[in-house]
Design a protein around this motif. Structure first.
Motif, PDB file in Angstrom:
ATOM      1  N   PHE A 252      -9.237  -0.816   8.016  1.00 60.68           N
ATOM      2  CA  PHE A 252      -9.020  -1.383   7.551  1.00 60.68           C
ATOM      3  C   PHE A 252      -8.761  -0.842   5.603  1.00 60.68           C
ATOM      4  O   PHE A 252      -8.625   0.520   6.165  1.00 60.68           O
ATOM      5  N   LYS A 253      -8.009  -1.563   5.406  1.00 60.41           N
ATOM      6  CA  LYS A 253      -7.156  -1.496   3.880  1.00 60.41           C
ATOM      7  C   LYS A 253      -7.892  -1.899   2.460  1.00 60.41           C
ATOM      8  O   LYS A 253      -7.899  -2.813   2.692  1.00 60.41           O
ATOM      9  N   PHE A 254      -7.612  -1.240   1.778  1.00 57.07           N
ATOM     10  CA  PHE A 254      -7.435  -1.083   0.818  1.00 57.07           C
ATOM     11  C   PHE A 254      -6.210  -0.657  -0.268  1.00 57.07           C
ATOM     12  O   PHE A 254      -5.359   0.529  -0.298  1.00 57.07           O
ATOM     13  N   GLY A 255      -5.853  -1.250  -1.336  1.00 58.57           N
ATOM     14  CA  GLY A 255      -5.099  -0.468  -2.992  1.00 58.57           C
ATOM     15  C   GLY A 255      -5.452  -0.680  -4.187  1.00 58.57           C
ATOM     16  O   GLY A 255      -6.329  -1.188  -4.930  1.00 58.57           O
ATOM     17  N   ILE A 256      -5.047   0.705  -4.829  1.00 60.92           N
ATOM     18  CA  ILE A 256      -5.245   0.522  -5.898  1.00 60.92           C
ATOM     19  C   ILE A 256      -4.430   0.929  -7.018  1.00 60.92           C
ATOM     20  O   ILE A 256      -3.065   0.582  -6.467  1.00 60.92           O
ATOM     21  N   SER A 257      -5.092   0.631  -8.301  1.00 62.16           N
ATOM     22  CA  SER A 257      -3.554   0.829  -9.298  1.00 62.16           C
ATOM     23  C   SER A 257      -2.247   1.747  -9.237  1.00 62.16           C
ATOM     24  O   SER A 257      -2.488   2.977  -8.973  1.00 62.16           O
ATOM     25  N   TYR A 258      -0.896   1.361  -9.799  1.00 63.84           N
ATOM     26  CA  TYR A 258      -0.167   2.832  -9.727  1.00 63.84           C
ATOM     27  C   TYR A 258      -0.607   3.239 -11.065  1.00 63.84           C
ATOM     28  O   TYR A 258      -0.166   4.333 -10.629  1.00 63.84           O
ATOM     29  N   ASP A 259      -0.822   3.597 -11.930  1.00 59.23           N
ATOM     30  CA  ASP A 259      -1.793   3.837 -12.621  1.00 59.23           C
ATOM     31  C   ASP A 259      -2.768   4.706 -13.476  1.00 59.23           C
ATOM     32  O   ASP A 259      -2.920   6.031 -13.231  1.00 59.23           O
ATOM     33  N   THR A 260      -3.037   4.960 -11.466  1.00 61.11           N
ATOM     34  CA  THR A 260      -4.324   6.049 -11.319  1.00 61.11           C
ATOM     35  C   THR A 260      -2.477   7.633 -11.455  1.00 61.11           C
ATOM     36  O   THR A 260      -2.424   7.457 -10.331  1.00 61.11           O
ATOM     37  N   PRO A 261      -4.420   8.383 -11.778  1.00 64.79           N
ATOM     38  CA  PRO A 261      -3.886   9.485 -11.860  1.00 64.79           C
ATOM     39  C   PRO A 261      -3.536   9.917  -9.917  1.00 64.79           C
ATOM     40  O   PRO A 261      -4.415   9.866  -9.495  1.00 64.79           O
ATOM     41  N   SER A 262      -3.212  11.373  -9.640  1.00 63.83           N
ATOM     42  CA  SER A 262      -2.498  11.831  -8.794  1.00 63.83           C
ATOM     43  C   SER A 262      -4.247  12.414  -8.267  1.00 63.83           C
ATOM     44  O   SER A 262      -4.958  12.443  -7.331  1.00 63.83           O
ATOM     45  N   ASP A 263      -5.365  13.290  -9.493  1.00 67.63           N
ATOM     46  CA  ASP A 263      -6.706  14.036  -9.230  1.00 67.63           C
ATOM     47  C   ASP A 263      -7.925  12.682  -8.665  1.00 67.63           C
ATOM     48  O   ASP A 263      -8.538  12.907  -8.261  1.00 67.63           O
ATOM     49  N   LYS A 264      -7.342  11.570  -9.118  1.00 65.97           N
ATOM     50  CA  LYS A 264      -8.373  10.844  -9.317  1.00 65.97           C
ATOM     51  C   LYS A 264      -7.653   9.610  -7.433  1.00 65.97           C
ATOM     52  O   LYS A 264      -9.112   9.983  -7.250  1.00 65.97           O
ATOM     53  N   VAL A 265      -7.168  10.523  -6.920  1.00 69.21           N
ATOM     54  CA  VAL A 265      -6.360   9.294  -6.056  1.00 69.21           C
ATOM     55  C   VAL A 265      -6.993  10.492  -4.791  1.00 69.21           C
ATOM     56  O   VAL A 265      -7.491  10.001  -3.695  1.00 69.21           O
ATOM     57  N   ARG A 266      -6.922  11.569  -4.873  1.00 67.79           N
ATOM     58  CA  ARG A 266      -7.661  12.740  -4.037  1.00 67.79           C
ATOM     59  C   ARG A 266      -9.207  12.587  -4.168  1.00 67.79           C
ATOM     60  O   ARG A 266      -9.888  11.905  -2.795  1.00 67.79           O
ATOM     61  N   GLN A 267      -9.315  12.231  -4.997  1.00 61.94           N
ATOM     62  CA  GLN A 267     -11.027  11.555  -4.967  1.00 61.94           C
ATOM     63  C   GLN A 267     -11.857  11.047  -4.637  1.00 61.94           C
ATOM     64  O   GLN A 267     -12.437  10.187  -4.017  1.00 61.94           O
ATOM     65  N   VAL A 268     -10.261   9.324  -4.805  1.00 58.19           N
ATOM     66  CA  VAL A 268     -10.623   8.191  -3.469  1.00 58.19           C
ATOM     67  C   VAL A 268     -11.572   8.697  -1.815  1.00 58.19           C
ATOM     68  O   VAL A 268     -12.488   7.705  -1.818  1.00 58.19           O
ATOM     69  N   SER A 269     -10.335   9.342  -1.769  1.00 59.98           N
ATOM     70  CA  SER A 269     -10.424   9.503  -0.125  1.00 59.98           C
ATOM     71  C   SER A 269     -12.073  10.155   0.485  1.00 59.98           C
ATOM     72  O   SER A 269     -12.450   9.800   0.881  1.00 59.98           O
TER      73      SER A 269
END
Length: 378
Positions: A252-269
């Motif tokens: 399954f897939k989901f998307g987050i906003s483009y305003d998200t910082p890269s460090d938080k993108v890592r934390q999402v995974s």
């Protein structure tokens, strides 16, 4: 007068007495042997239905008393001198009696075998297939027995066999559609691509197998109606059997906003992996930031459900979605919403005039007053 004298001969009546007494003795001995063997085998196979001793005991118990008496008489007749034509008839009678008894034994064995398979509670045998095979075997056995007896009696069976073959071909051509479904039923029973109780999907049909018949298979669909499909047509399609699925791979897939910082993108995974690992009957495989889509940063998640139950899979997916929603709120990360930005490059912004508001002159690029106006919106 001479014919009556033959019946008064002492030797004739002596031979008749010998045959009668010998027949009675031999019959008694054979009955005792068969009865003792049957009782011993039944006692040995007690509480072991379906075992080989029980199988042999039932077959032995099918020994015909009439044929035993015939065997006894044939053995007793060997104690006397018979004319040549009687000897020939005696040999034919031996074969007829033996063929009938062997056919009875085989008939009993086949019926017992098919009944034991049908009555098994495991459901691994198709009762229709078992019944068809047993009937075909019985037809072959009794046909071979009859033809063998006729051939032994001196009857020319060549024409009979040829006529049966031609008649069989004609019947097969007349009912080829039915026969194709019958052989398809045999194929389903032997190969077992699905069984009663399996949930299958093919074409636009999804449901549970209720009955596998001689010509058709009946499926109870998810919407409640019964779908009847010819066996031959069913085998021509690709059938998905979900009952035999031990695990289920979920993507399954989901998307987050483009305003998200890269460090938080890592934390999402990392959060997604922790959520799935903590969920019962779910085995985490991977979670990656997949790419840049039109209005979101897309993540792709893969995990394995350790069950074939669809409802259980939906419960697990629901729990993962709820925990993912809470985790993103804790990280202050927003799910992406559909968004589109429009930019005008090299042109001035249009002026809108609204009724009831004071009007102001627009200034051209060279400082002058522009006379062009867009239509007013009231």
């Amino acid at each position: 007068m001479e014919q009556w004298n033959i019946w008064l001969e002492r030797e004739l009546w002596l031979n008749v007495a010998i045959v009668i007494v010998a027949t009675a003795l031999i019959y008694s001995v054979l009955r005792a042997v068969v009865g003792t063997l049957h009782k011993r085998l039944m006692a040995w196979s007690k509480d072991q239905d379906g075992s080989w001793p029980h199988f042999i005991a039932v077959v032995v118990g099918r020994t015909s008393r009439v044929l035993l008496l015939a065997f006894s008489l044939l053995l007793a007749l060997r104690l006397t001198e018979l004319p040549g034509n009687w000897q020939s008839a005696l040999s034919h009678t031996w074969f007829v009696a033996l063929a009938l008894q062997v056919a009875l034994w085989v008939d009993t064995g086949v019926r017992l075998w098919s009944r034991s398979l049908v009555m098994k509670k495991s459901g691994s045998y198709n009762p229709v297939m078992t019944t068809i095979i047993s009937i075909m075997i019985l037809i072959v056995v009794w046909s071979v027995m009859l033809l063998s007896i006729l051939a032994n009696l001196g009857v020319d069976i060549t024409a009979l066999v040829a006529s049966l073959g031609v008649g069989g071909i004609a019947v097969a051509l007349a009912v080829q559609t039915v026969l194709s479904d019958v052989f398809a039923s045999l194929s389903i029973g032997v190969d077992k691509p699905f069984e009663i109780g399996d949930f299958v999907v093919f074409g636009e049909v999804a449901g549970t197998i209720e009955h596998i018949g001689l010509k058709t298979t009946r499926i109870r669909s998810l919407s409640g109606e019964q779908v009847v499909c010819a066996n031959a047509d069913l085998l021509k399609q690709i059938v998905h059997n979900y009952k035999r699925m031990n695990t289920r791979r979920i993507v399954f897939k989901f998307g987050i906003s483009y305003d998200t910082p890269s460090d938080k993108v890592r934390q999402v995974s990392e959060k997604v992996g922790d959520i799935i690992r903590a969920t019962p009957k779910a085995r985490f495989d991977r979670a990656h930031f997949l790419g840049f889509d039109e209005s979101q940063l897309t993540f792709e998640v893969v995990y394995i459900v350790q069950s074939s139950d669809y409802n259980q899979y939906m419960d697990i997916q629901q729990e993962i979605n709820l925990q993912l929603l809470d985790a993103l709120r804790e990280l202050d990360v927003r799910f992406a919403l559909p968004r589109r930005d429009l930019r005008l490059v090299g042109e001035r912004m249009p002026t809108l005039e609204v009724a009831g508001l004071p009007q102001h002159a627009d200034t051209d690029t060279d400082g002058g007053t522009g006379d062009q106006r867009l239509p007013r919106f009231s």
